[in-house]
Design a protein around this motif. Structure first.
Motif, PDB file in Angstrom:
ATOM      1  N   ILE A  86       0.813  -1.225   0.000  1.00 23.98           N
ATOM      2  CA  ILE A  86       0.000   0.000   0.000  1.00 23.98           C
ATOM      3  C   ILE A  86       0.849   1.278   0.000  1.00 23.98           C
ATOM      4  CG2 ILE A  86      -1.767   1.307   1.259  1.00 23.98           C
ATOM      5  CD1 ILE A  86      -2.758  -1.212  -0.336  1.00 23.98           C
ATOM      6  N   PRO A  87       1.913   1.396   0.820  1.00 26.29           N
ATOM      7  CA  PRO A  87       2.727   2.624   0.744  1.00 26.29           C
ATOM      8  C   PRO A  87       3.327   2.867  -0.648  1.00 26.29           C
ATOM      9  CG  PRO A  87       3.207   1.442   2.768  1.00 26.29           C
ATOM     10  CD  PRO A  87       2.344   0.538   1.920  1.00 26.29           C
ATOM     11  N   SER A  88       3.731   1.795  -1.324  1.00 26.44           N
ATOM     12  CA  SER A  88       4.269   1.945  -2.688  1.00 26.44           C
ATOM     13  C   SER A  88       3.172   2.398  -3.644  1.00 26.44           C
ATOM     14  CB  SER A  88       4.867   0.634  -3.181  1.00 26.44           C
ATOM     15  OG  SER A  88       5.945   0.255  -2.373  1.00 26.44           O
ATOM     16  N   LEU A  89       1.974   1.811  -3.508  1.00 30.85           N
ATOM     17  CA  LEU A  89       0.856   2.235  -4.356  1.00 30.85           C
ATOM     18  C   LEU A  89       0.464   3.676  -4.060  1.00 30.85           C
ATOM     19  CD1 LEU A  89      -1.363  -0.985  -4.316  1.00 30.85           C
ATOM     20  CD2 LEU A  89       0.111  -0.164  -6.160  1.00 30.85           C
ATOM     21  N   ALA A  90       0.570   4.091  -2.797  1.00 33.07           N
ATOM     22  CA  ALA A  90       0.265   5.482  -2.434  1.00 33.07           C
ATOM     23  C   ALA A  90       1.229   6.430  -3.140  1.00 33.07           C
ATOM     24  CB  ALA A  90       0.334   5.665  -0.917  1.00 33.07           C
ATOM     25  N   LYS A  91       2.482   6.045  -3.221  1.00 31.59           N
ATOM     26  CA  LYS A  91       3.471   6.876  -3.924  1.00 31.59           C
ATOM     27  C   LYS A  91       3.155   6.938  -5.420  1.00 31.59           C
ATOM     28  CE  LYS A  91       7.074   9.442  -4.083  1.00 31.59           C
ATOM     29  NZ  LYS A  91       7.060  10.781  -3.486  1.00 31.59           N
ATOM     30  N   PHE A  92       2.784   5.799  -6.012  1.00 33.19           N
ATOM     31  CA  PHE A  92       2.375   5.800  -7.420  1.00 33.19           C
ATOM     32  C   PHE A  92       1.146   6.689  -7.623  1.00 33.19           C
ATOM     33  CE2 PHE A  92       4.760   1.703  -7.945  1.00 33.19           C
ATOM     34  CZ  PHE A  92       5.560   2.114  -8.988  1.00 33.19           C
ATOM     35  N   GLN A  93       0.204   6.638  -6.687  1.00 33.94           N
ATOM     36  CA  GLN A  93      -0.995   7.478  -6.754  1.00 33.94           C
ATOM     37  C   GLN A  93      -0.608   8.959  -6.748  1.00 33.94           C
ATOM     38  OE1 GLN A  93      -4.175   6.708  -7.067  1.00 33.94           O
ATOM     39  NE2 GLN A  93      -5.377   8.274  -6.094  1.00 33.94           N
ATOM     40  N   GLU A  94       0.286   9.305  -5.848  1.00 29.33           N
ATOM     41  CA  GLU A  94       0.755  10.698  -5.744  1.00 29.33           C
ATOM     42  C   GLU A  94       1.459  11.142  -7.025  1.00 29.33           C
ATOM     43  OE1 GLU A  94       4.451  12.774  -3.432  1.00 29.33           O
ATOM     44  OE2 GLU A  94       3.232  11.359  -2.257  1.00 29.33           O
ATOM     45  N   LEU A  95       2.334  10.304  -7.546  1.00 29.34           N
ATOM     46  CA  LEU A  95       3.056  10.644  -8.776  1.00 29.34           C
ATOM     47  C   LEU A  95       2.110  10.719  -9.975  1.00 29.34           C
ATOM     48  CD1 LEU A  95       6.227   8.446  -8.260  1.00 29.34           C
ATOM     49  CD2 LEU A  95       6.094  10.942  -8.145  1.00 29.34           C
ATOM     50  N   GLY A  96       1.139   9.818 -10.017  1.00 34.26           N
ATOM     51  CA  GLY A  96       0.153   9.851 -11.098  1.00 34.26           C
ATOM     52  C   GLY A  96      -0.661  11.122 -11.079  1.00 34.26           C
ATOM     53  N   LEU A  97      -1.059  11.560  -9.896  1.00 32.16           N
ATOM     54  CA  LEU A  97      -1.818  12.803  -9.763  1.00 32.16           C
ATOM     55  C   LEU A  97      -0.992  14.003 -10.223  1.00 32.16           C
ATOM     56  CD1 LEU A  97      -4.418  14.166  -8.852  1.00 32.16           C
ATOM     57  CD2 LEU A  97      -3.482  14.234  -6.533  1.00 32.16           C
ATOM     58  N   LYS A  98       0.270  14.040  -9.806  1.00 31.80           N
ATOM     59  CA  LYS A  98       1.155  15.134 -10.244  1.00 31.80           C
ATOM     60  C   LYS A  98       1.285  15.150 -11.767  1.00 31.80           C
ATOM     61  CE  LYS A  98       4.098  15.572  -6.201  1.00 31.80           C
ATOM     62  NZ  LYS A  98       5.457  15.393  -5.662  1.00 31.80           N
ATOM     63  N   TYR A  99       1.479  13.972 -12.349  1.00 33.01           N
ATOM     64  CA  TYR A  99       1.623  13.883 -13.792  1.00 33.01           C
ATOM     65  C   TYR A  99       0.360  14.372 -14.499  1.00 33.01           C
ATOM     66  CZ  TYR A  99       1.743  12.017 -18.474  1.00 33.01           C
ATOM     67  OH  TYR A  99       1.674  11.910 -19.832  1.00 33.01           O
ATOM     68  N   LEU A 100      -0.797  13.904 -14.028  1.00 33.29           N
ATOM     69  CA  LEU A 100      -2.059  14.281 -14.667  1.00 33.29           C
ATOM     70  C   LEU A 100      -2.321  15.786 -14.553  1.00 33.29           C
ATOM     71  CD1 LEU A 100      -4.290  11.285 -13.586  1.00 33.29           C
ATOM     72  CD2 LEU A 100      -3.404  11.760 -15.873  1.00 33.29           C
ATOM     73  N   GLN A 101      -2.010  16.359 -13.417  1.00 31.32           N
ATOM     74  CA  GLN A 101      -2.204  17.800 -13.245  1.00 31.32           C
ATOM     75  C   GLN A 101      -1.243  18.591 -14.132  1.00 31.32           C
ATOM     76  OE1 GLN A 101      -1.698  17.939  -8.987  1.00 31.32           O
ATOM     77  NE2 GLN A 101      -3.904  18.002  -8.637  1.00 31.32           N
ATOM     78  N   LYS A 102      -0.008  18.150 -14.182  1.00 29.13           N
ATOM     79  CA  LYS A 102       1.009  18.837 -14.985  1.00 29.13           C
ATOM     80  C   LYS A 102       0.708  18.738 -16.478  1.00 29.13           C
ATOM     81  CE  LYS A 102       5.865  19.145 -14.608  1.00 29.13           C
ATOM     82  NZ  LYS A 102       7.135  18.492 -14.301  1.00 29.13           N
ATOM     83  N   SER A 103       0.219  17.595 -16.895  1.00 30.57           N
ATOM     84  CA  SER A 103      -0.025  17.384 -18.314  1.00 30.57           C
ATOM     85  C   SER A 103      -1.418  17.839 -18.740  1.00 30.57           C
ATOM     86  CB  SER A 103       0.153  15.902 -18.658  1.00 30.57           C
ATOM     87  OG  SER A 103      -0.835  15.140 -17.999  1.00 30.57           O
ATOM     88  N   LEU A 105      -4.176  16.526 -18.160  1.00 32.12           N
ATOM     89  CA  LEU A 105      -5.071  15.418 -18.477  1.00 32.12           C
ATOM     90  C   LEU A 105      -6.158  15.275 -17.418  1.00 32.12           C
ATOM     91  CD1 LEU A 105      -2.493  12.741 -19.674  1.00 32.12           C
ATOM     92  CD2 LEU A 105      -4.078  14.053 -21.082  1.00 32.12           C
ATOM     93  N   LEU A 106      -5.925  15.871 -16.253  1.00 28.54           N
ATOM     94  CA  LEU A 106      -6.901  15.816 -15.158  1.00 28.54           C
ATOM     95  C   LEU A 106      -7.347  17.230 -14.847  1.00 28.54           C
ATOM     96  CD1 LEU A 106      -8.226  13.913 -13.062  1.00 28.54           C
ATOM     97  CD2 LEU A 106      -6.353  14.489 -11.543  1.00 28.54           C
ATOM     98  N   THR A 107      -8.610  17.502 -14.994  1.00 27.82           N
ATOM     99  CA  THR A 107      -9.088  18.863 -14.765  1.00 27.82           C
ATOM    100  C   THR A 107      -9.757  19.020 -13.406  1.00 27.82           C
ATOM    101  OG1 THR A 107     -11.155  18.308 -15.886  1.00 27.82           O
ATOM    102  CG2 THR A 107      -9.443  19.343 -17.200  1.00 27.82           C
ATOM    103  N   ASP A 108     -10.301  17.937 -12.839  1.00 23.24           N
ATOM    104  CA  ASP A 108     -10.958  18.006 -11.542  1.00 23.24           C
ATOM    105  C   ASP A 108     -10.231  17.088 -10.591  1.00 23.24           C
ATOM    106  OD1 ASP A 108     -12.647  18.369  -9.445  1.00 23.24           O
ATOM    107  OD2 ASP A 108     -14.327  17.272 -10.321  1.00 23.24           O
ATOM    108  N   THR A 109      -9.611  17.628  -9.529  1.00 25.75           N
ATOM    109  CA  THR A 109      -8.793  16.825  -8.629  1.00 25.75           C
ATOM    110  C   THR A 109      -9.514  16.470  -7.343  1.00 25.75           C
ATOM    111  OG1 THR A 109      -7.828  18.816  -7.679  1.00 25.75           O
ATOM    112  CG2 THR A 109      -6.646  17.778  -9.510  1.00 25.75           C
ATOM    113  N   LYS A 110     -10.816  16.477  -7.324  1.00 25.48           N
ATOM    114  CA  LYS A 110     -11.571  16.137  -6.106  1.00 25.48           C
ATOM    115  C   LYS A 110     -11.388  14.703  -5.732  1.00 25.48           C
ATOM    116  CE  LYS A 110     -15.083  19.594  -6.759  1.00 25.48           C
ATOM    117  NZ  LYS A 110     -16.450  19.870  -7.018  1.00 25.48           N
TER     118      LYS A 110
END
Length: 110
Positions: A86-103, A105-110
């Motif tokens: 789970i901690p590793s998946l949490a890090k992937f989740q965090e990195l995925g969110l950063k990537y989506l916001q930066k690119s 591709l994600l407009t609503d971060t709720k």
């Protein structure tokens, strides 16, 4: 089982497929019934969900609990090994969110 040449390869092998990491991420919230997972994991049909659950059980990440009550029901829960991921998946989740916001591709971060 195939030959594994690297410990990282072993983890990616057991987490293969689109749904395995998503199922495990959802399981961090506690024991889940199949009906709850079907409702919460959008786009994964029941057959595919059951296949992934069975694989995760086989690899020692999940445990299946069958209750002998009426109506009979089954729950899935993380094993200790599954909880360790789970901690590793949490890090992937965090990195995925950063990537989506930066690119963008994600407009609503709720």
């Amino acid at each position: 089982m195939r030959e594994i040449t690297c410990p990282l390869e072993a983890i990616f092998f057991i987490l293969k497929g689109k749904w395995a990491p998503i199922i495990l991420w959802r399981m961090r919230l506690g024991n889940q019934r199949l009906i709850d997972l079907k409702k919460d994991i959008i786009g994964c049909n029941e057959k595919m969900l059951i296949q992934h659950l069975n694989n995760l059980i086989e690899y020692g990440l999940l445990e299946k609990i069958e209750y002998d009550v009426y109506p009979k029901h089954t729950e899935y829960k993380l094993t200790e090994f599954g909880k360790e991921l789970i901690p590793s998946l949490a890090k992937f989740q965090e990195l995925g969110l950063k990537y989506l916001q930066k690119s963008k591709l994600l407009t609503d971060t709720k």
